[in-house]
Write a protein that holds these residues in place. Structure first.
Motif, PDB file in Angstrom:
ATOM      1  N   GLN A  89       0.830  -1.207   0.000  1.00  0.00           N
ATOM      2  CA  GLN A  89       0.000   0.000   0.000  1.00  0.00           C
ATOM      3  C   GLN A  89       0.864   1.256   0.000  1.00  0.00           C
ATOM      4  OE1 GLN A  89      -2.717   0.265   3.303  1.00  0.00           O
ATOM      5  NE2 GLN A  89      -3.733   2.061   2.495  1.00  0.00           N
ATOM      6  N   GLU A  90       1.924   1.259   0.803  1.00  0.00           N
ATOM      7  CA  GLU A  90       2.823   2.414   0.863  1.00  0.00           C
ATOM      8  C   GLU A  90       3.559   2.600  -0.461  1.00  0.00           C
ATOM      9  OE1 GLU A  90       4.941   5.746   2.421  1.00  0.00           O
ATOM     10  OE2 GLU A  90       2.997   4.826   2.782  1.00  0.00           O
ATOM     11  N   ALA A  91       4.006   1.507  -1.073  1.00  0.00           N
ATOM     12  CA  ALA A  91       4.685   1.598  -2.368  1.00  0.00           C
ATOM     13  C   ALA A  91       3.751   2.151  -3.437  1.00  0.00           C
ATOM     14  CB  ALA A  91       5.216   0.222  -2.774  1.00  0.00           C
ATOM     15  N   ARG A  92       2.499   1.723  -3.405  1.00  0.00           N
ATOM     16  CA  ARG A  92       1.518   2.252  -4.368  1.00  0.00           C
ATOM     17  C   ARG A  92       1.279   3.740  -4.145  1.00  0.00           C
ATOM     18  NH1 ARG A  92      -2.755  -2.797  -4.326  1.00  0.00           N
ATOM     19  NH2 ARG A  92      -1.696  -3.996  -5.947  1.00  0.00           N
ATOM     20  N   ARG A  93       1.227   4.161  -2.878  1.00  0.00           N
ATOM     21  CA  ARG A  93       1.025   5.581  -2.568  1.00  0.00           C
ATOM     22  C   ARG A  93       2.191   6.405  -3.109  1.00  0.00           C
ATOM     23  NH1 ARG A  93       2.903   9.359   0.175  1.00  0.00           N
ATOM     24  NH2 ARG A  93       4.406   8.066   1.270  1.00  0.00           N
ATOM     25  N   ILE A  94       3.408   5.915  -2.910  1.00  0.00           N
ATOM     26  CA  ILE A  94       4.591   6.623  -3.400  1.00  0.00           C
ATOM     27  C   ILE A  94       4.584   6.663  -4.922  1.00  0.00           C
ATOM     28  CG2 ILE A  94       7.111   6.462  -3.593  1.00  0.00           C
ATOM     29  CD1 ILE A  94       7.040   5.343  -0.675  1.00  0.00           C
ATOM     30  N   ASN A  95       4.224   5.557  -5.566  1.00  0.00           N
ATOM     31  CA  ASN A  95       4.167   5.498  -7.021  1.00  0.00           C
ATOM     32  C   ASN A  95       3.160   6.504  -7.572  1.00  0.00           C
ATOM     33  OD1 ASN A  95       4.799   4.552  -9.591  1.00  0.00           O
ATOM     34  ND2 ASN A  95       3.171   3.010  -9.527  1.00  0.00           N
ATOM     35  N   GLU A  96       1.992   6.571  -6.954  1.00  0.00           N
ATOM     36  CA  GLU A  96       0.977   7.543  -7.397  1.00  0.00           C
ATOM     37  C   GLU A  96       1.479   8.973  -7.235  1.00  0.00           C
ATOM     38  OE1 GLU A  96      -2.591   6.666  -5.210  1.00  0.00           O
ATOM     39  OE2 GLU A  96      -2.826   4.721  -6.195  1.00  0.00           O
ATOM     40  N   GLU A  97       2.165   9.235  -6.133  1.00  0.00           N
ATOM     41  CA  GLU A  97       2.712  10.572  -5.904  1.00  0.00           C
ATOM     42  C   GLU A  97       3.770  10.900  -6.949  1.00  0.00           C
ATOM     43  OE1 GLU A  97       2.980  14.265  -4.072  1.00  0.00           O
ATOM     44  OE2 GLU A  97       1.532  12.682  -3.702  1.00  0.00           O
ATOM     45  N   LEU A  98       4.605   9.943  -7.291  1.00  0.00           N
ATOM     46  CA  LEU A  98       5.623  10.159  -8.317  1.00  0.00           C
ATOM     47  C   LEU A  98       4.992  10.427  -9.680  1.00  0.00           C
ATOM     48  CD1 LEU A  98       8.279   7.464  -7.377  1.00  0.00           C
ATOM     49  CD2 LEU A  98       8.620   9.935  -7.420  1.00  0.00           C
ATOM     50  N   GLN A  99       3.904   9.742  -9.965  1.00  0.00           N
ATOM     51  CA  GLN A  99       3.227   9.958 -11.242  1.00  0.00           C
ATOM     52  C   GLN A  99       2.580  11.332 -11.307  1.00  0.00           C
ATOM     53  OE1 GLN A  99       0.622   6.598 -11.824  1.00  0.00           O
ATOM     54  NE2 GLN A  99       2.319   5.205 -12.225  1.00  0.00           N
ATOM     55  N   ARG A 100       2.084  11.822 -10.166  1.00  0.00           N
ATOM     56  CA  ARG A 100       1.456  13.152 -10.135  1.00  0.00           C
ATOM     57  C   ARG A 100       2.481  14.272 -10.169  1.00  0.00           C
ATOM     58  NH1 ARG A 100      -2.289  10.848  -6.327  1.00  0.00           N
ATOM     59  NH2 ARG A 100      -1.008  11.622  -4.633  1.00  0.00           N
ATOM     60  N   HIS A 101       3.598  14.090  -9.482  1.00  0.00           N
ATOM     61  CA  HIS A 101       4.601  15.148  -9.331  1.00  0.00           C
ATOM     62  C   HIS A 101       6.010  14.587  -9.501  1.00  0.00           C
ATOM     63  CE1 HIS A 101       1.327  17.542  -7.684  1.00  0.00           C
ATOM     64  NE2 HIS A 101       1.087  16.555  -6.834  1.00  0.00           N
ATOM     65  N   PRO A 102       6.356  14.115 -10.694  1.00  0.00           N
ATOM     66  CA  PRO A 102       7.664  13.460 -10.858  1.00  0.00           C
ATOM     67  C   PRO A 102       8.852  14.387 -10.579  1.00  0.00           C
ATOM     68  CG  PRO A 102       6.587  13.765 -12.979  1.00  0.00           C
ATOM     69  CD  PRO A 102       5.601  14.160 -11.928  1.00  0.00           C
ATOM     70  N   ALA A 103       8.793  15.645 -10.986  1.00  0.00           N
ATOM     71  CA  ALA A 103       9.923  16.541 -10.783  1.00  0.00           C
ATOM     72  C   ALA A 103      10.085  16.917  -9.314  1.00  0.00           C
ATOM     73  CB  ALA A 103       9.749  17.799 -11.627  1.00  0.00           C
ATOM     74  N   GLY A 104       8.986  17.151  -8.628  1.00  0.00           N
ATOM     75  CA  GLY A 104       9.044  17.564  -7.227  1.00  0.00           C
ATOM     76  C   GLY A 104       9.666  16.516  -6.339  1.00  0.00           C
ATOM     77  N   LEU A 105       9.333  15.253  -6.536  1.00  0.00           N
ATOM     78  CA  LEU A 105       9.900  14.200  -5.706  1.00  0.00           C
ATOM     79  C   LEU A 105      11.339  13.900  -6.093  1.00  0.00           C
ATOM     80  CD1 LEU A 105       6.877  11.810  -5.246  1.00  0.00           C
ATOM     81  CD2 LEU A 105       7.931  13.270  -3.560  1.00  0.00           C
ATOM     82  N   ALA A 106      11.674  14.055  -7.366  1.00  0.00           N
ATOM     83  CA  ALA A 106      13.057  13.860  -7.794  1.00  0.00           C
ATOM     84  C   ALA A 106      13.945  14.914  -7.142  1.00  0.00           C
ATOM     85  CB  ALA A 106      13.168  13.924  -9.311  1.00  0.00           C
ATOM     86  N   ASP A 107      13.451  16.159  -7.032  1.00  0.00           N
ATOM     87  CA  ASP A 107      14.215  17.220  -6.375  1.00  0.00           C
ATOM     88  C   ASP A 107      14.445  16.896  -4.901  1.00  0.00           C
ATOM     89  OD1 ASP A 107      14.251  18.588  -8.756  1.00  0.00           O
ATOM     90  OD2 ASP A 107      12.578  19.917  -8.225  1.00  0.00           O
ATOM     91  N   LYS A 108      13.428  16.327  -4.217  1.00  0.00           N
ATOM     92  CA  LYS A 108      13.556  15.956  -2.814  1.00  0.00           C
ATOM     93  C   LYS A 108      14.571  14.851  -2.631  1.00  0.00           C
ATOM     94  CE  LYS A 108       8.885  17.221  -1.437  1.00  0.00           C
ATOM     95  NZ  LYS A 108       7.595  16.694  -0.958  1.00  0.00           N
ATOM     96  N   ALA A 109      14.619  13.911  -3.578  1.00  0.00           N
ATOM     97  CA  ALA A 109      15.550  12.785  -3.491  1.00  0.00           C
ATOM     98  C   ALA A 109      16.989  13.261  -3.647  1.00  0.00           C
ATOM     99  CB  ALA A 109      15.221  11.736  -4.549  1.00  0.00           C
ATOM    100  N   ASP A 110      17.204  14.308  -4.436  1.00  0.00           N
ATOM    101  CA  ASP A 110      18.543  14.843  -4.656  1.00  0.00           C
ATOM    102  C   ASP A 110      19.052  15.639  -3.455  1.00  0.00           C
ATOM    103  OD1 ASP A 110      18.619  13.716  -7.159  1.00  0.00           O
ATOM    104  OD2 ASP A 110      17.935  15.544  -8.174  1.00  0.00           O
ATOM    105  N   ALA A 111      18.144  16.133  -2.641  1.00  0.00           N
ATOM    106  CA  ALA A 111      18.523  17.007  -1.511  1.00  0.00           C
ATOM    107  C   ALA A 111      19.200  16.261  -0.394  1.00  0.00           C
ATOM    108  CB  ALA A 111      17.300  17.704  -0.957  1.00  0.00           C
TER     109      ALA A 111
END
Length: 111
Positions: A89-111
């Motif tokens: 369930q958590e992996a699906r939630r993260i996947n959906e968030e990545l699909q909605r905001h791919p650039a925003g989460l990629a920026d957080k991962a780089d920080a």
């Protein structure tokens, strides 16, 4: 009492329920709650007096384990199934968030 007081917090993670009340809500025994604690499905917080306290989230997890046990699944296996379901369930939630905001989460991962 203000919203910041711990007594006023009733979110899903607040440990509001004693072991007896949790068992009553779930329609099970304290022994069942201890068993799923030993299987590390849930880890209740402890009051100052050392008594176990459960959150709403933990009660939902325990209820799912109880469903599986009631269907004949051994406690250890039921706990493992519930853990895997929760991870999925958590992996699906993260996947959906990545699909909605791919650039925003990629920026957080780089920080």
């Amino acid at each position: 009492m203000t919203a910041g007081d711990s007594y006023g917090r009733l979110d899903d993670d607040y440990p509001a329920y004693t072991m007896g009340r949790a068992a009553e809500i779930l329609g099970t025994t304290s022994a069942f709650l201890r068993a799923i604690g030993e299987a590390r499905l849930i880890t209740p917080l402890r009051s100052e007096g050392g008594h176990r306290r459960y959150s709403r989230y933990q009660l939902r997890i325990a209820a799912r384990a109880r469903e599986l046990v009631d269907q004949g699944t051994p406690v250890e296996a039921a706990c493992r199934i519930v853990i895997l379901e929760d991870q999925l369930q958590e992996a699906r939630r993260i996947n959906e968030e990545l699909q909605r905001h791919p650039a925003g989460l990629a920026d957080k991962a780089d920080a």
